[in-house]
Design a protein around this motif. Structure first.
Motif, PDB file in Angstrom:
ATOM      1  N   ALA A 135       0.877  -1.173   0.000  1.00 21.53           N
ATOM      2  CA  ALA A 135       0.000   0.000   0.000  1.00 21.53           C
ATOM      3  C   ALA A 135       0.914   1.222   0.000  1.00 21.53           C
ATOM      4  N   GLY A 136       0.344   2.406   0.126  1.00 22.79           N
ATOM      5  CA  GLY A 136       1.172   3.603   0.084  1.00 22.79           C
ATOM      6  C   GLY A 136       2.190   3.659   1.211  1.00 22.79           C
ATOM      7  N   ASP A 137       1.755   3.332   2.421  1.00 23.36           N
ATOM      8  CA  ASP A 137       2.626   3.524   3.583  1.00 23.36           C
ATOM      9  C   ASP A 137       3.120   2.235   4.227  1.00 23.36           C
ATOM     10  N   TRP A 138       2.705   1.104   3.701  1.00 19.62           N
ATOM     11  CA  TRP A 138       3.209  -0.148   4.259  1.00 19.62           C
ATOM     12  C   TRP A 138       3.082  -1.297   3.273  1.00 19.62           C
ATOM     13  N   ILE A 139       3.804  -2.390   3.631  1.00 19.33           N
ATOM     14  CA  ILE A 139       3.684  -3.654   2.889  1.00 19.33           C
ATOM     15  C   ILE A 139       3.081  -4.647   3.858  1.00 19.33           C
ATOM     16  N   SER A 140       2.168  -5.485   3.395  1.00 20.97           N
ATOM     17  CA  SER A 140       1.626  -6.491   4.297  1.00 20.97           C
ATOM     18  C   SER A 140       1.768  -7.887   3.698  1.00 20.97           C
ATOM     19  N   VAL A 141       2.009  -8.840   4.588  1.00 19.21           N
ATOM     20  CA  VAL A 141       2.027 -10.251   4.218  1.00 19.21           C
ATOM     21  C   VAL A 141       0.943 -10.910   5.064  1.00 19.21           C
ATOM     22  N   SER A 142      -0.003 -11.580   4.415  1.00 21.86           N
ATOM     23  CA  SER A 142      -1.147 -12.130   5.145  1.00 21.86           C
ATOM     24  C   SER A 142      -1.304 -13.608   4.895  1.00 21.86           C
ATOM     25  N   ALA A 143      -1.627 -14.330   5.961  1.00 22.42           N
ATOM     26  CA  ALA A 143      -1.972 -15.740   5.808  1.00 22.42           C
ATOM     27  C   ALA A 143      -3.212 -16.022   6.645  1.00 22.42           C
ATOM     28  N   THR A 144      -4.112 -16.822   6.091  1.00 25.61           N
ATOM     29  CA  THR A 144      -5.304 -17.238   6.822  1.00 25.61           C
ATOM     30  C   THR A 144      -5.342 -18.751   6.813  1.00 25.61           C
ATOM     31  N   SER A 145      -5.667 -19.345   7.958  1.00 24.61           N
ATOM     32  CA  SER A 145      -5.718 -20.802   8.008  1.00 24.61           C
ATOM     33  C   SER A 145      -6.635 -21.220   9.138  1.00 24.61           C
ATOM     34  N   LEU A 146      -6.880 -22.502   9.246  1.00 28.39           N
ATOM     35  CA  LEU A 146      -7.567 -23.000  10.426  1.00 28.39           C
ATOM     36  C   LEU A 146      -6.634 -22.792  11.623  1.00 28.39           C
ATOM     37  N   ALA A 147      -7.245 -22.627  12.798  1.00 30.20           N
ATOM     38  CA  ALA A 147      -6.442 -22.311  13.980  1.00 30.20           C
ATOM     39  C   ALA A 147      -5.365 -23.368  14.227  1.00 30.20           C
ATOM     40  N   GLU A 148      -5.678 -24.614  13.939  1.00 33.86           N
ATOM     41  CA  GLU A 148      -4.707 -25.684  14.200  1.00 33.86           C
ATOM     42  C   GLU A 148      -3.446 -25.523  13.345  1.00 33.86           C
ATOM     43  N   ASN A 149      -3.546 -24.764  12.255  1.00 35.20           N
ATOM     44  CA  ASN A 149      -2.389 -24.563  11.391  1.00 35.20           C
ATOM     45  C   ASN A 149      -1.681 -23.232  11.631  1.00 35.20           C
ATOM     46  N   LEU A 150      -1.979 -22.597  12.762  1.00 40.98           N
ATOM     47  CA  LEU A 150      -1.317 -21.328  13.076  1.00 40.98           C
ATOM     48  C   LEU A 150       0.207 -21.425  13.012  1.00 40.98           C
ATOM     49  N   PRO A 151       0.811 -22.508  13.564  1.00 41.76           N
ATOM     50  CA  PRO A 151       2.275 -22.585  13.482  1.00 41.76           C
ATOM     51  C   PRO A 151       2.779 -22.532  12.036  1.00 41.76           C
ATOM     52  N   LEU A 152       2.110 -23.245  11.148  1.00 41.32           N
ATOM     53  CA  LEU A 152       2.532 -23.229   9.746  1.00 41.32           C
ATOM     54  C   LEU A 152       2.352 -21.830   9.142  1.00 41.32           C
ATOM     55  N   ALA A 153       1.211 -21.205   9.445  1.00 38.41           N
ATOM     56  CA  ALA A 153       0.943 -19.876   8.883  1.00 38.41           C
ATOM     57  C   ALA A 153       2.022 -18.891   9.319  1.00 38.41           C
ATOM     58  N   LEU A 154       2.384 -18.923  10.609  1.00 36.95           N
ATOM     59  CA  LEU A 154       3.416 -18.008  11.103  1.00 36.95           C
ATOM     60  C   LEU A 154       4.780 -18.332  10.506  1.00 36.95           C
ATOM     61  N   GLU A 155       5.043 -19.615  10.372  1.00 39.91           N
ATOM     62  CA  GLU A 155       6.331 -20.009   9.805  1.00 39.91           C
ATOM     63  C   GLU A 155       6.452 -19.515   8.361  1.00 39.91           C
ATOM     64  N   LEU A 156       5.376 -19.686   7.597  1.00 40.62           N
ATOM     65  CA  LEU A 156       5.419 -19.261   6.196  1.00 40.62           C
ATOM     66  C   LEU A 156       5.543 -17.743   6.075  1.00 40.62           C
ATOM     67  N   VAL A 157       4.780 -17.026   6.879  1.00 36.98           N
ATOM     68  CA  VAL A 157       4.855 -15.560   6.823  1.00 36.98           C
ATOM     69  C   VAL A 157       6.275 -15.119   7.174  1.00 36.98           C
ATOM     70  N   SER A 158       6.846 -15.740   8.198  1.00 39.50           N
ATOM     71  CA  SER A 158       8.210 -15.397   8.587  1.00 39.50           C
ATOM     72  C   SER A 158       9.192 -15.722   7.466  1.00 39.50           C
ATOM     73  N   ASP A 159       9.030 -16.891   6.859  1.00 35.31           N
ATOM     74  CA  ASP A 159       9.965 -17.301   5.811  1.00 35.31           C
ATOM     75  C   ASP A 159       9.923 -16.332   4.629  1.00 35.31           C
ATOM     76  N   VAL A 160       8.705 -15.994   4.162  1.00 39.36           N
ATOM     77  CA  VAL A 160       8.638 -15.139   2.968  1.00 39.36           C
ATOM     78  C   VAL A 160       9.028 -13.697   3.288  1.00 39.36           C
ATOM     79  N   ALA A 161       8.769 -13.254   4.512  1.00 38.95           N
ATOM     80  CA  ALA A 161       9.083 -11.858   4.835  1.00 38.95           C
ATOM     81  C   ALA A 161      10.562 -11.676   5.168  1.00 38.95           C
ATOM     82  N   LEU A 162      11.167 -12.675   5.822  1.00 39.03           N
ATOM     83  CA  LEU A 162      12.544 -12.510   6.291  1.00 39.03           C
ATOM     84  C   LEU A 162      13.588 -13.047   5.318  1.00 39.03           C
ATOM     85  N   ARG A 163      13.216 -14.098   4.556  1.00 41.48           N
ATOM     86  CA  ARG A 163      14.241 -14.754   3.750  1.00 41.48           C
ATOM     87  C   ARG A 163      13.870 -14.895   2.276  1.00 41.48           C
ATOM     88  N   PRO A 164      13.279 -13.878   1.673  1.00 41.42           N
ATOM     89  CA  PRO A 164      12.953 -13.992   0.247  1.00 41.42           C
ATOM     90  C   PRO A 164      14.218 -13.912  -0.586  1.00 41.42           C
TER      91      PRO A 164
END
Lengths: 709, 465
Positions: A135-164
């Motif tokens: 967007a104009g003032d920020w970049i966002s990375v979003s993941a939506t999943s079932l609650a049981e997959n929260l660890p995977l969602a956070l891991e993926l967001v971290s991977d794509v944001a920190l190590r692209p």
């Protein structure tokens, strides 16, 4: 030409209510029956004591500076993860406009341990989604999943944001996608108007006034993306928001696991230049020859996000142009019938936002519409809004807010928005109370304070030859071409051409083309030239599931002067036919167009020296002197607008071009002044058209065979 | 370029609710997402489902009438759809158009839709205004103004809707053929052998008396279920519901719907010449089972694996690998009486529909012979469960889920059991139902051929063959 991918409509098992979605209040058709049950004959008043508390959330900061917001909310086992980095397209260096957008798009296209496909598959396999954008003032990375997959969602967001890794081939693909989207957008009058407006409001020095153009996108390299990433993706610049059926403890533990090791220097602080003050109203008229509509933007710089008048301005906006029941829509569309819609807006970015009132109107009512919009702005300053109208607007805003914080993700995004704008959380938690505290007197006060009809930028994109004289009495007018370059009034004159062409060099021939839509052959076209007495006759036919077209043009066999032209085309249910003839130095004939393009039009106007009729361009190009950098501008009759406009052909390079008919050295020719096109013409004369492209559209024509006659 | 509009989505989501109820096994980590509710009945027969939830910020008021196109008699088709429109035309205390205006001005949103099996009306409002929706719904249930003038005007609106969505839309006519006329035998199952959108001839012939009778029969409290979900107090809601709906008189018991042996005429093969279509297409409708049938869960998974998403088997083969089709998808149509599993593909230029048919048959044969992989099934289940649960984040999504399970399975609580059944589907189940249901002799095949434009749109019989 539009994309022709057939899609299944709304399936027939689903027939939804149109009556529920349209319809205007109308008088009752029958008298009411006498009321017998008085307790239920009137709509009930609101239930008392029902204030909605904004759902709870927790804010904390990881030791490395990452800010964390957790919203434990929702009845369903869903989790949403959003990582925001407070640097968006406003952080693009001016020469690299488009950088943040492309960096965001490429985050999910490869990391140190995952390919683009692996990223997509790992989230799809669990039924989730991941995306990133700027967007104009920020970049966002979003993941939506079932609650049981929260660890995977956070891991993926971290991977794509920190190590692209911004893989080179993905950069190339993204660049092509961006360029193609950009070219398509730059052909749209709405986008041309928006860009002119932003440039006039913010000026060249402010990042909000700087937008990507093909030149800046072309120059973006993998190294720029990597630099942007290492500069801006730092823990101190990040906000992580996790919402849903999650627990604070679990989120904090996972956040430390996946984001705790993130290191980086402090984020660069950006100082925004001052938004220039506007002393007087000016009209910025972008000349778009042949345009049958005008896009209007009226406005100016407005308030910072923390301005205490923000809530009163929201109510004002709802009254002025915040919906179909607001003044602009009701007056410009319902009352006057000038437009399909007219709306207003106050933006709220991190720096100063703008106010705008917009409409897209028929060419002939352009000046009236501008005057009416300005009149409505003044009216808000001069009159107090009547009580009922004011209360509807206020109650709508307060009443609909609970519906905008239904899901955990919506709650999280409201809180994040406030934080990204540097606002206290009360901005959202107290939203309803603050809206309810606004009075009609406040609306008039903020109208006087923040709306400036006397210092507005009025941007209009339309056919200046038809609207300029009506606009000049209103305010000083500055003219631009569609590329954004200032032009003189003299440029509006259609320029006759004194170029001469030796038509005796033409030879009878038949060319066959393939129409390619999204990489698939979707039909064939033929171009045939034959001699008929003192004239050449060019016929062409296009037969495709997408559209059908037949045309014939007749011109002098010696000097190429036009004699007659006819064309009939069909696309879906719409039909176009045009018949033109030149007699006694005049163009006469008739154009039958779809109603939205003006319907049936009789044509009788003076011809312009060197003018072409539709269908002659391939033969002029065949005879033209082409070399790198060469350019010619010819007056061409445009049957859609019924006017003559100058079309410019500019040679922008030499390339080897391979088409089904073979490989040829070719000139690349850019065509502007009509729908933008790129032509590839055989270098050897006569210059046969090898390939035709429409920038930003997945459509092209390719030469299949060359035949004699 | 046609695009889906959200009104259509609303009901398409509903379809996926059925096939989107996966599993509760393997250690109980895979919850369905509970929706606690209570249900009761008023003296006049109105069924009520209340699901109070103090954590939500809004309230959904959602009313399902047990009337869809399946309840229409021969010669009266289209009445259900007409009523979905008429319900916004005013009642004793609400002027025409006011229903929508009142809801929106109070910050709410609303709509309505009809399918073969039910008609729904729904609004979401802030918690202090849900009483308005209850009042509005009760006023039109009690006193809808079924007048000649309203009826004629809305008939014209419906006709225009049909012209837009069916007669002048690419694949519109074939779609009705593939959903209704071809797969269902109109002599044994007229309820599903005619379209929801309705017959223009029947509507033209409609008399206001017939239309009033239809209202009195089907729009009665004993034929409706009211569901309220969100931030409200149950005792207060009960009192309001009694106050507004309690005095509406009970209606007659509607006659039962007859649909026996709907598929005995199969196989069927037809060609539709469509002047609006640009490319050939093929539609295969396989005879299926009623919602809630033990095989319905495996059939839904099979549909998903075959034709939903980029990596579905048909998309991989027809679109990506062989480039024979522009698009392909599976659309399971769940109904109260036997439904169908519909496969639909549009040819790329130059590809004959016969080629698509051959490729689809090959892919079906692969599953019949070799089954599906564990990963494929797992992915289908995850997709199913996620879609269901994502859809239930809003109060309206939860109200629709409760209504759906109540209407089709007889119990709102079937939300949980249905998910369990779906999650229990095995690869062997998929292979078995592929063998049993996806047979050439148990299907109708419609080929759409682009036709040269003619002055009049292609027409097909409107109330069955």
């Amino acid at each position: 030409m539009t994309r022709a991918t057939p899609r299944l409509y709304c399936t027939a098992l689903v027939i939804a209510a149109t009556s529920a979605c349209v319809g205007t209040p109308a008088p009752r058709v029958e008298p009411a029956t006498p009321v017998t049950q008085s307790t239920i004959a009137l709509p009930p008043p609101p239930l008392a004591g029902r204030t909605i508390a904004f759902p709870d959330f927790h804010e904390s900061v990881l030791p490395n500076g990452v800010r964390l917001i957790v919203v434990e909310h929702g009845t369903q086992p869903v989790a949403s993860v959003n990582l925001y980095v407070r640097s968006g397209s406003a952080a693009d260096p001016a020469q690299q406009a488009g950088l943040a957008g492309m960096a965001a798009e490429l985050l999910t296209k490869g990391t140190q341990t995952r390919s683009a496909t692996q990223i997509a598959e790992s989230i799809e396999n669990v039924g989730g989604r991941i995306s990133a954008g700027a967007a104009g003032d920020w970049i966002s990375v979003s993941a939506t999943s079932l609650a049981e997959n929260l660890p995977l969602a956070l891991e993926l967001v971290s991977d794509v944001a920190l190590r692209p890794t911004f893989p080179a081939e993905e950069v190339e693909l993204a660049r092509r996608r961006t360029l193609s989207g950009l070219q398509a957008a730059l052909g749209q009058p709405g986008e041309i108007a928006r860009r002119r407006f932003l440039r006039e409001i913010y000026g060249e020095a402010h990042p909000y006034g700087t937008m990507p153009i093909p030149g800046t996108v072309q120059g973006l390299e993998q190294s720029h993306l990597q630099q942007f990433h290492s500069r801006h993706f730092t823990p101190g610049n990040a906000l992580l928001v996790v919402a849903g059926q999650v627990t604070r403890a679990q989120v904090e533990q996972l956040a430390r696991q996946h984001f705790g090791g993130w290191q980086g220097s402090a984020a660069p602080s950006v100082t925004m230049p001052v938004v220039p003050a506007r002393q007087q109203t000016t009209i910025y008229l972008v000349h778009r020859p042949g345009s049958v509509q005008s896009n209007i933007w009226v406005g100016h710089g407005a308030v910072r996000p923390d301005d205490p008048d923000f809530f009163a301005l929201q109510v004002l906006n709802r009254i002025l142009g915040g919906g179909t029941d607001a003044r602009l829509f009701q007056i410009l569309r319902e009352e006057k019938g000038w437009t399909y819609g007219s709306y207003s807006n106050f933006t709220r970015p991190a720096d100063v936002g703008y106010f705008s009132a917009t409409a897209e109107v028929r060419t002939e009512v352009t000046d009236s519409a501008v005057a009416e919009i300005v009149r409505q702005l003044r009216r808000l300053q001069q009159e107090t809004v009547p009580t009922e109208e004011f209360e509807f607007a206020r109650d709508y805003l307060a009443g609909s807010f609970p519906l905008r914080i239904e899901t955990a993700g919506q709650v999280a995004s409201q809180v994040a928005q406030a934080r990204l704008l540097g606002l206290p959380v009360e901005d959202v938690t107290q939203y309803v109370q603050r809206i309810r505290a606004v009075t009609a007197a406040d609306v008039q006060r903020v109208a006087q304070r923040h709306i400036r009809p006397e210092g507005a930028a009025i941007v209009i994109v339309g056919d200046a030859t038809q609207i300029l004289s009506g606009l000049e009495p209103m305010a000083p007018v500055r003219l631009y071409d569609v590329e954004g370059q200032p032009i003189e009034r003299s440029a509006l004159q259609v320029r006759a051409s004194s170029l001469s062409f030796d038509a005796t060099r033409l030879r009878p021939q038949t060319l066959t083309y393939q129409l390619i839509v999204q990489g698939n052959a979707m039909g064939t076209a033929t171009e045939q030239l034959r001699r008929d007495g003192d004239a050449w006759v060019g016929t062409s036919g296009l037969n495709s599931p997408v559209m059908q077209q037949e045309s014939e043009v007749r011109f002098d066999a010696t000097d190429l002067s036009p004699i007659r032209s006819s064309m009939a085309a069909g696309q879906g249910a719409s039909r176009v036919s045009v018949n033109l003839e030149i007699t006694d130095g005049r163009v006469r004939g008739r154009a039958e167009l779809p109603p939205e393009a003006g319907g049936v039009r009789d044509i009788d106007m003076e011809a312009v020296g060197g003018m072409l009729l539709p269908g002659m361009d391939p033969y002029v190009l065949a005879l033209a002197t082409l070399r790198d950098g060469a350019s010619m501008s010819l007056p061409v009759f445009n049957p859609m607008s019924g006017t003559v406009t100058n079309v410019t052909y500019r040679v922008t390079g030499a390339e080897q071009v391979t088409v089904p008919a073979g490989t040829f050295p070719a000139w690349r020719v850019e065509v502007t002044g009509v729908q933008p096109m790129i032509l590839f013409l055989r270098q050897e004369g006569p210059h046969i058209l090898l390939r035709q492209e429409y920038p930003g559209m997945p459509v092209s024509m390719e030469l299949q065979s060359i035949g004699g006659n | 370029m046609p695009t889906f509009d959200w009104r259509c989505f609303a009901t398409i989501t509903l379809v996926s609710v059925i096939l989107t109820q996966p599993l509760h096994s393997q250690g109980g980590t895979r919850q369905a997402g509970e929706i606690p509710f209570e249900r009761y009945e008023l003296a006049n027969g109105l069924r009520v489902i209340l699901a109070p939830d103090p954590t939500s910020t809004a309230v959904a008021v959602n009313l399902w009438y047990d009337v869809g196109s399946r309840h229409e008699r021969r010669g009266r088709s289209g009445f259900g759809h007409l009523f979905e429109h008429l319900m916004f035309q005013g009642s004793d205390n609400v002027e025409r158009g006011q229903h929508m205006q009142m809801v929106e001005r109070n910050g709410g949103s609303l709509n309505a839709s009809i399918t073969e099996d039910r008609t729904n009306f729904f609004q979401t409002l802030p918690p202090d205004r849900y009483n308005l929706a209850l009042w509005l719904e009760s006023d039109r249930m009690r006193s809808l103004q079924v007048t000649e003038e309203n009826m004629r005007r809305e008939i014209e609106v419906v006709k225009e809707e049909r012209r837009l969505r069916i007669d002048n839309a690419p694949y519109g006519t074939s779609q009705l053929q593939a959903f209704y006329y071809a797969p269902y035998d109109s002599t044994t199952c007229f309820p599903y052998a005619h379209s929801v959108i309705g017959s223009m001839d029947d509507l033209n012939a409609a008399q206001v008396e017939d239309v009033r009778n239809f209202f009195n029969t089907y729009y009665a409290p004993n034929n409706a279920t009211l569901t309220v979900v969100g931030s409200f107090d149950a005792a207060e809601a009960k009192q309001l519901i009694q106050q507004y709906f309690g005095s509406i008189p009970r209606g007659m018991q509607p006659e039962p719907v007859q649909c026996t042996e709907p598929f005995r005429h199969l196989p069927v093969r037809q060609t539709v010449d469509d002047p609006n279509a640009q490319l050939p297409a093929i539609w295969m409708s396989f005879a299926g089972v009623p919602a809630g049938h033990p095989d319905s869960y495996a059939l839904s998974m099979l549909g998903s694996i075959l034709g939903q998403g980029e990596t579905s088997r048909l998309n991989e083969r027809l679109v990506r690998t062989d480039r024979a089709a522009l698009t392909v998808q599976a659309l399971p149509a769940h109904r109260r009486d036997p439904g169908i599993l519909l496969l639909f593909a549009v040819s790329n230029q130059g590809i004959e529909p016969a080629r698509l048919e051959q490729l689809v048959d090959e892919e079906i044969a692969k599953i019949r012979d070799g089954g599906v992989t564990t990963d494929e099934l797992e992915k289908a289940k995850n997709r199913y469960r996620s879609d269901a649960i994502f859809g239930r984040q809003s109060v309206m999504g939860r109200a629709e889920a409760l209504q759906w399970h109540n209407h089709f399975l007889g119990d709102p609580g079937a939300i949980r059991t249905e998910m369990e059944h779906s999650m229990a589907v095995t690869s062997a189940d998929i292979q078995r139902v592929a063998r049993e249901y996806l047979q050439p002799e148990k299907r109708s095949v419609i080929i759409t051929r682009p036709a040269a434009a003619t002055p009049t749109p292609a027409r097909i019989p409107e109330d069955g063959r």
